[in-house]
Write a protein that holds these residues in place. Structure first.
Motif, PDB file in Angstrom:
ATOM      1  N   THR A   1       1.428   4.046   7.518  1.00  0.00           N
ATOM      2  CA  THR A   1       2.514   3.115   7.220  1.00  0.00           C
ATOM      3  C   THR A   1       3.714   3.445   8.088  1.00  0.00           C
ATOM      4  O   THR A   1       3.893   4.585   8.508  1.00  0.00           O
TER       5      THR A   1
ATOM      6  N   ARG B   1      -4.413   0.855  10.469  1.00  0.00           N
ATOM      7  CA  ARG B   1      -5.194   1.217   9.288  1.00  0.00           C
ATOM      8  C   ARG B   1      -6.694   1.128   9.515  1.00  0.00           C
ATOM      9  O   ARG B   1      -7.476   1.532   8.655  1.00  0.00           O
TER      10      ARG B   1
ATOM     11  N   ARG C   1       2.011   1.882  -3.478  1.00  0.00           N
ATOM     12  CA  ARG C   1       0.934   2.387  -4.332  1.00  0.00           C
ATOM     13  C   ARG C   1       0.597   3.837  -4.001  1.00  0.00           C
ATOM     14  O   ARG C   1       0.254   4.627  -4.884  1.00  0.00           O
ATOM     15  N   LEU C   2       0.696   4.201  -2.711  1.00  0.00           N
ATOM     16  CA  LEU C   2       0.403   5.569  -2.300  1.00  0.00           C
ATOM     17  C   LEU C   2       1.417   6.564  -2.846  1.00  0.00           C
ATOM     18  O   LEU C   2       1.100   7.734  -3.059  1.00  0.00           O
ATOM     19  N   THR C   3       2.631   6.124  -3.072  1.00  0.00           N
ATOM     20  CA  THR C   3       3.689   7.012  -3.562  1.00  0.00           C
ATOM     21  C   THR C   3       3.922   6.858  -5.069  1.00  0.00           C
ATOM     22  O   THR C   3       4.939   7.307  -5.584  1.00  0.00           O
ATOM     23  N   ASN C   4       2.993   6.190  -5.748  1.00  0.00           N
ATOM     24  CA  ASN C   4       3.094   5.984  -7.210  1.00  0.00           C
ATOM     25  C   ASN C   4       4.330   5.176  -7.604  1.00  0.00           C
ATOM     26  O   ASN C   4       4.838   5.299  -8.713  1.00  0.00           O
TER      27      ASN C   4
ATOM     28  N   ARG D   1       0.827  -1.203   0.000  1.00  0.00           N
ATOM     29  CA  ARG D   1       0.000   0.000   0.000  1.00  0.00           C
ATOM     30  C   ARG D   1       0.867   1.260   0.000  1.00  0.00           C
ATOM     31  O   ARG D   1       0.550   2.236  -0.671  1.00  0.00           O
ATOM     32  N   ALA D   2       1.974   1.215   0.750  1.00  0.00           N
ATOM     33  CA  ALA D   2       2.875   2.368   0.772  1.00  0.00           C
ATOM     34  C   ALA D   2       3.433   2.632  -0.625  1.00  0.00           C
ATOM     35  O   ALA D   2       3.547   3.786  -1.056  1.00  0.00           O
TER      36      ALA D   2
ATOM     37  N   LYS E   1       7.640   3.758   4.509  1.00  0.00           N
ATOM     38  CA  LYS E   1       7.201   4.685   3.468  1.00  0.00           C
ATOM     39  C   LYS E   1       7.644   4.289   2.069  1.00  0.00           C
ATOM     40  O   LYS E   1       6.942   4.555   1.089  1.00  0.00           O
TER      41      LYS E   1
ATOM     42  N   SER F   1      -4.185   5.155   5.297  1.00  0.00           N
ATOM     43  CA  SER F   1      -2.914   5.469   4.646  1.00  0.00           C
ATOM     44  C   SER F   1      -1.716   5.290   5.580  1.00  0.00           C
ATOM     45  O   SER F   1      -0.584   5.588   5.195  1.00  0.00           O
TER      46      SER F   1
END
Length: 444
Positions: free
Chosen positions: A221, A214, A164-167, A161-162, A224, A219
């Motif tokens: 984490t 979560r 994906r969150l940072t592209n 998820r981390a 990171k 979001s």
């Protein structure tokens, strides 16, 4: 007319019929003998503990926090710690530097945190796993040959998820890699049991704490970049080592009570003297240990793991007091106020920043932070550069580079300089260690 059967004939016939069957019965299987798994870490004066790993160990954080624990819990025992983490390492790379970076320190224990890179950041592939198994088993064999106890540790968490969150998401890594690391860890756990080793599960607490957080913040984490735990995650890792393999016991417990009409005081893991009671109760206490205190930037991890309560209780209990509110002063300084009921139940002081014990332990932690930032991390950078230069030289040899002789000469010159730099840094590490063992001695 039928004749009665002879008992002798019947017995003989049965014996004759049963004998061949008995001869065909397989022998009873031997009872399997299993090794007992290694007990908790038991470090004596002069022992060395080596942290072997990849970039997550190279960060010099979870290692630092474990060092803080032993420095404060066993101030009378001179323990040496060596960080042997190199960014990007797989088990094979650890074997390449094993003699100089591990064996030369004559460790009693070697913790092993590898696997994040061994899985190649993809879905499960049997050839990749086969290589990991072979190299890891060889590494565990090498540690055993030293007479040291290996403490294999599961790979840490990959936080998809981390990413994906940072592209920085990537497939098939993000869908499968955390599961791949789980499998690697479970295999390693089985090997540890078969060999009778210690074992630390870092994967489970990192994942479970992330899942719990979560529920309130989708979001959230502590990793990171999806791979390298930050300070919060590194405290979780240190707590996992202490939970699974660390020695147990409280820092100290002072108990004040009434016996036969007389107020008395007793202390555990320390010496309680000069006890006096009247309108006030006073005494001198010199503990054998200090609480486990971490730098302020590790506060979130300490809170999430209940680090102080679980691994460093410093307790004061006072029973049979008159109803009312009481002040507690240490060395003349007010550290808090509690009711008689709270004191009867027992108060914990290990996280009370106003106590001199806390402040002393914090000095130890900050001094060790300097040791890791100024010495250990630069030391690990040297080893990382060595790996890169060796890799480049190997590629040049395989490509039959016409400048290979000059490149070999250049490498040897750098390597000689590197050895001098490493020796200098190890000398500075020893100086920091001397300072730490001057600061960490409990005071009355």
């Amino acid at each position: 007319m039928k004749l009665p059967r002879s008992p002798l004939f019947f017995t003989a016939a049965c014996a004759a019929a049963l004998s061949p069957l008995a001869a065909q019965q397989p022998a009873a299987p031997a009872v399997a003998e299993f090794k007992a798994v290694a007990g908790r870490i038991d470090l004596k004066d002069g022992d060395t503990f080596v942290f072997l790993g990849d970039s997550i160990t190279h960060q010099c954080l979870y290692t630092q926090y474990v060092e803080d624990y032993f420095y404060t819990r066993y101030p009378a025992t001179r323990i040496h710690f060596h960080n042997a983490g190199v960014g990007g390492d797989r088990a094979r790379n650890a074997l390449d530097r094993f003699d100089d970076d591990v064996a030369s320190f004559k460790p009693k224990y070697v913790s092993v945190l590898l696997g994040m890179n061994d899985g190649a950041y993809t879905n499960y592939q049997q050839p990749i796993f086969d290589t990991y198994q072979k190299d890891m088993n060889t590494l565990l064999d090498r540690i055993a040959e030293l007479g040291a106890t290996a403490i294999p540790m599961t790979p840490t968490m990959h936080d998809a998820r981390a990413a994906r969150l940072t592209n920085h998401g990537a497939e098939p890594r993000d869908t499968y890699y955390n599961g791949v690391l789980s499998l690697y860890g479970r295999w390693l756990e089985e090997q540890s049991q078969v060999r009778g080793l210690g074992f630390v599960d870092m994967f489970s607490p990192l994942n479970s704490i992330t899942l719990e957080q979560r529920k309130a913040d989708p979001s959230w984490t502590m990793i990171k970049d999806a791979v390298h735990p930050g300070m919060t995650g590194q405290v979780v890792m240190a707590a996992a080592i202490l939970n699974d393999m660390g020695p147990r016991g409280s820092v100290s417990h002072i108990a004040i009570s009434e016996k036969n009409g007389k107020v008395i005081g007793k202390g555990s893991n320390g010496a309680l003297t000069d006890f006096q009671s009247g309108e006030t109760i006073s005494f001198t206490f010199k503990a054998n240990s200090l609480p486990w205190v971490l730098p302020d930037d590790a506060a979130e991890g300490a809170k999430l793991t209940q680090a102080g309560h679980k691994f460093g209780i410093e307790k004061l209990t006072a029973r049979n007091l008159k109803p009312g509110s009481y002040e507690l002063k240490i060395d003349g300084e007010l550290v808090g106020k509690w009711s008689d009921g709270q004191l009867a139940f027992g108060i914990e002081l290990e996280e009370n920043a106003k106590t001199p014990q806390y402040q002393q332990a914090l000095k130890v932690a900050l001094l060790n932070k300097q040791r890791n930032e100024q010495v250990m991390h630069p030391l690990r950078d040297q080893w990382s550069q060595l790996k890169g230069k060796r890799s480049n030289l190997k590629k040049a040899q395989e490509a039959e580079d016409p400048q290979i002789d000059a490149k070999k000469e250049e490498f040897e010159k750098w390597h000689a300089e590197m050895k001098t730099t490493v020796a200098t840094l190890l000398g500075k590490a020893k100086e920091f260690e001397d300072q730490i063992y001057a600061v960490n001695q409990p005071q009355p």
